[in-house]
Design a protein around this motif. Structure first.
Motif, PDB file in Angstrom:
ATOM      1  N   LYS A 135       0.875  -1.162   0.000  1.00  0.00           N
ATOM      2  CA  LYS A 135       0.000   0.000   0.000  1.00  0.00           C
ATOM      3  C   LYS A 135       0.919   1.219   0.000  1.00  0.00           C
ATOM      4  CE  LYS A 135      -3.708  -2.149   2.599  1.00  0.00           C
ATOM      5  NZ  LYS A 135      -3.133  -3.472   2.742  1.00  0.00           N
ATOM      6  N   VAL A 136       0.597   2.229  -0.779  1.00  0.00           N
ATOM      7  CA  VAL A 136       1.406   3.439  -0.850  1.00  0.00           C
ATOM      8  C   VAL A 136       0.730   4.495   0.010  1.00  0.00           C
ATOM      9  CG1 VAL A 136       2.376   5.181  -2.373  1.00  0.00           C
ATOM     10  CG2 VAL A 136       2.167   2.830  -3.157  1.00  0.00           C
ATOM     11  N   LYS A 137       1.420   4.910   1.078  1.00  0.00           N
ATOM     12  CA  LYS A 137       0.838   5.857   2.024  1.00  0.00           C
ATOM     13  C   LYS A 137       1.823   6.970   2.321  1.00  0.00           C
ATOM     14  CE  LYS A 137      -2.202   2.599   4.224  1.00  0.00           C
ATOM     15  NZ  LYS A 137      -2.791   2.173   5.460  1.00  0.00           N
ATOM     16  N   SER A 138       1.294   8.147   2.606  1.00  0.00           N
ATOM     17  CA  SER A 138       2.167   9.269   2.936  1.00  0.00           C
ATOM     18  C   SER A 138       2.628   9.205   4.386  1.00  0.00           C
ATOM     19  CB  SER A 138       1.445  10.594   2.686  1.00  0.00           C
ATOM     20  OG  SER A 138       0.282  10.650   3.479  1.00  0.00           O
ATOM     21  N   ARG A 139       1.851   8.562   5.240  1.00  0.00           N
ATOM     22  CA  ARG A 139       2.222   8.433   6.644  1.00  0.00           C
ATOM     23  C   ARG A 139       2.159   6.960   7.037  1.00  0.00           C
ATOM     24  NH1 ARG A 139       0.168  12.185  11.531  1.00  0.00           N
ATOM     25  NH2 ARG A 139       1.509  11.250  13.086  1.00  0.00           N
ATOM     26  N   LEU A 140       3.289   6.412   7.444  1.00  0.00           N
ATOM     27  CA  LEU A 140       3.350   5.000   7.784  1.00  0.00           C
ATOM     28  C   LEU A 140       3.214   4.803   9.284  1.00  0.00           C
ATOM     29  CD1 LEU A 140       6.328   3.876   5.551  1.00  0.00           C
ATOM     30  CD2 LEU A 140       3.908   3.714   5.063  1.00  0.00           C
ATOM     31  N   LYS A 141       2.619   3.680   9.676  1.00  0.00           N
ATOM     32  CA  LYS A 141       2.540   3.323  11.088  1.00  0.00           C
ATOM     33  C   LYS A 141       2.591   1.806  11.217  1.00  0.00           C
ATOM     34  CE  LYS A 141      -2.482   3.383  11.179  1.00  0.00           C
ATOM     35  NZ  LYS A 141      -3.662   3.932  11.819  1.00  0.00           N
ATOM     36  N   VAL A 188      14.386   0.843   2.075  1.00  0.00           N
ATOM     37  CA  VAL A 188      14.770   0.226   0.808  1.00  0.00           C
ATOM     38  C   VAL A 188      14.866   1.335  -0.237  1.00  0.00           C
ATOM     39  CG1 VAL A 188      14.113  -1.421  -0.982  1.00  0.00           C
ATOM     40  CG2 VAL A 188      13.576  -1.908   1.405  1.00  0.00           C
ATOM     41  N   ASP A 189      16.052   1.481  -0.838  1.00  0.00           N
ATOM     42  CA  ASP A 189      16.294   2.497  -1.873  1.00  0.00           C
ATOM     43  C   ASP A 189      15.893   3.895  -1.402  1.00  0.00           C
ATOM     44  OD1 ASP A 189      17.255   0.597  -3.641  1.00  0.00           O
ATOM     45  OD2 ASP A 189      15.263   0.199  -4.489  1.00  0.00           O
ATOM     46  N   GLY A 190      16.180   4.212  -0.159  1.00  0.00           N
ATOM     47  CA  GLY A 190      15.875   5.541   0.376  1.00  0.00           C
ATOM     48  C   GLY A 190      14.432   5.738   0.783  1.00  0.00           C
ATOM     49  N   ARG A 191      13.595   4.755   0.589  1.00  0.00           N
ATOM     50  CA  ARG A 191      12.185   4.841   0.962  1.00  0.00           C
ATOM     51  C   ARG A 191      11.915   3.992   2.181  1.00  0.00           C
ATOM     52  NH1 ARG A 191       9.083   3.363  -4.181  1.00  0.00           N
ATOM     53  NH2 ARG A 191      10.598   4.491  -5.356  1.00  0.00           N
ATOM     54  N   LEU A 192      11.015   4.442   3.025  1.00  0.00           N
ATOM     55  CA  LEU A 192      10.653   3.697   4.221  1.00  0.00           C
ATOM     56  C   LEU A 192       9.555   2.688   3.877  1.00  0.00           C
ATOM     57  CD1 LEU A 192      11.651   3.841   7.122  1.00  0.00           C
ATOM     58  CD2 LEU A 192       9.707   5.280   7.648  1.00  0.00           C
ATOM     59  N   HIS A 193       9.734   1.436   4.317  1.00  0.00           N
ATOM     60  CA  HIS A 193       8.757   0.371   4.091  1.00  0.00           C
ATOM     61  C   HIS A 193       8.324  -0.193   5.432  1.00  0.00           C
ATOM     62  CE1 HIS A 193       9.520  -0.741  -0.311  1.00  0.00           C
ATOM     63  NE2 HIS A 193      10.231   0.342  -0.076  1.00  0.00           N
ATOM     64  N   VAL A 194       7.102  -0.718   5.489  1.00  0.00           N
ATOM     65  CA  VAL A 194       6.621  -1.461   6.649  1.00  0.00           C
ATOM     66  C   VAL A 194       6.455  -2.906   6.193  1.00  0.00           C
ATOM     67  CG1 VAL A 194       4.742  -1.789   8.294  1.00  0.00           C
ATOM     68  CG2 VAL A 194       5.419   0.505   7.640  1.00  0.00           C
ATOM     69  N   ALA A 224       3.416  -1.810   3.573  1.00  0.00           N
ATOM     70  CA  ALA A 224       3.169  -0.473   3.032  1.00  0.00           C
ATOM     71  C   ALA A 224       4.513   0.173   2.726  1.00  0.00           C
ATOM     72  CB  ALA A 224       2.380   0.367   4.025  1.00  0.00           C
ATOM     73  N   ARG A 225       4.474   1.199   1.877  1.00  0.00           N
ATOM     74  CA  ARG A 225       5.687   1.955   1.584  1.00  0.00           C
ATOM     75  C   ARG A 225       5.355   3.425   1.443  1.00  0.00           C
ATOM     76  NH1 ARG A 225       6.342   3.753  -3.579  1.00  0.00           N
ATOM     77  NH2 ARG A 225       5.076   2.779  -5.180  1.00  0.00           N
ATOM     78  N   GLU A 226       6.403   4.245   1.556  1.00  0.00           N
ATOM     79  CA  GLU A 226       6.244   5.689   1.431  1.00  0.00           C
ATOM     80  C   GLU A 226       5.933   6.070  -0.006  1.00  0.00           C
ATOM     81  OE1 GLU A 226       8.885   8.488   4.313  1.00  0.00           O
ATOM     82  OE2 GLU A 226       9.902   7.338   2.805  1.00  0.00           O
ATOM     83  N   VAL A 227       5.332   7.235  -0.155  1.00  0.00           N
ATOM     84  CA  VAL A 227       5.066   7.780  -1.476  1.00  0.00           C
ATOM     85  C   VAL A 227       6.396   8.184  -2.103  1.00  0.00           C
ATOM     86  CG1 VAL A 227       3.866   9.612  -2.728  1.00  0.00           C
ATOM     87  CG2 VAL A 227       2.843   8.622  -0.699  1.00  0.00           C
ATOM     88  N   PHE A 228       6.518   8.005  -3.406  1.00  0.00           N
ATOM     89  CA  PHE A 228       7.716   8.433  -4.123  1.00  0.00           C
ATOM     90  C   PHE A 228       7.751   9.946  -4.145  1.00  0.00           C
ATOM     91  CE2 PHE A 228       9.989   9.403  -8.104  1.00  0.00           C
ATOM     92  CZ  PHE A 228      11.199   8.819  -7.785  1.00  0.00           C
ATOM     93  N   ASP A 229       8.750  10.546  -3.506  1.00  0.00           N
ATOM     94  CA  ASP A 229       8.835  11.999  -3.406  1.00  0.00           C
ATOM     95  C   ASP A 229       9.841  12.519  -4.422  1.00  0.00           C
ATOM     96  OD1 ASP A 229       8.483  14.553  -2.602  1.00  0.00           O
ATOM     97  OD2 ASP A 229       9.463  14.338  -0.646  1.00  0.00           O
ATOM     98  N   VAL A 230       9.357  13.288  -5.410  1.00  0.00           N
ATOM     99  CA  VAL A 230      10.200  13.815  -6.450  1.00  0.00           C
ATOM    100  C   VAL A 230      11.137  14.893  -5.901  1.00  0.00           C
ATOM    101  CG1 VAL A 230      10.191  14.943  -8.715  1.00  0.00           C
ATOM    102  CG2 VAL A 230       8.401  13.332  -8.129  1.00  0.00           C
ATOM    103  N   LYS A 231      10.723  15.617  -4.862  1.00  0.00           N
ATOM    104  CA  LYS A 231      11.532  16.693  -4.305  1.00  0.00           C
ATOM    105  C   LYS A 231      12.843  16.177  -3.713  1.00  0.00           C
ATOM    106  CE  LYS A 231       7.493  19.435  -3.199  1.00  0.00           C
ATOM    107  NZ  LYS A 231       6.663  19.976  -2.113  1.00  0.00           N
TER     108      LYS A 231
END
Length: 77
Positions: A34-40, A51-57, A67-74
């Motif tokens: 699941k792609v979520k902006s806020r993980l818990k 993983v690859d700079g992204r936070l996963h649950v 779940a994993r974080e949204v891909f942030d282009v910034k």
């Protein structure tokens, strides 16, 4: 003779019914991330992993908690 024949037919019918019965699949389907902006953490078996700079649950007990974080282009710039 007729008793033996009828018994053989009923056993044959039950065997045919077992062969033609609808079977449930033996493999378990697992939901993807699941792609979520806020993980818990949703249960005591959930844990965070990067993983690859992204936070996963990840969760060993219930794969639906993945779940994993949204891909942030910034963050690329």
């Amino acid at each position: 003779m007729s008793g033996v024949l009828s018994r053989a037919l009923t056993q044959g019918n039950s065997l045919i019914r077992q062969l033609l019965a609808v079977r449930t699949p033996t493999c378990q389907e697992v939901a993807g991330f699941k792609v979520k902006s806020r993980l818990k953490l949703r249960c005591r078996c959930c844990y965070f992993i990067r993983v690859d700079g992204r936070l996963h649950v990840e969760c060993n007990e219930n794969p639906r908690h993945k779940a994993r974080e949204v891909f942030d282009v910034k963050k690329l710039w």
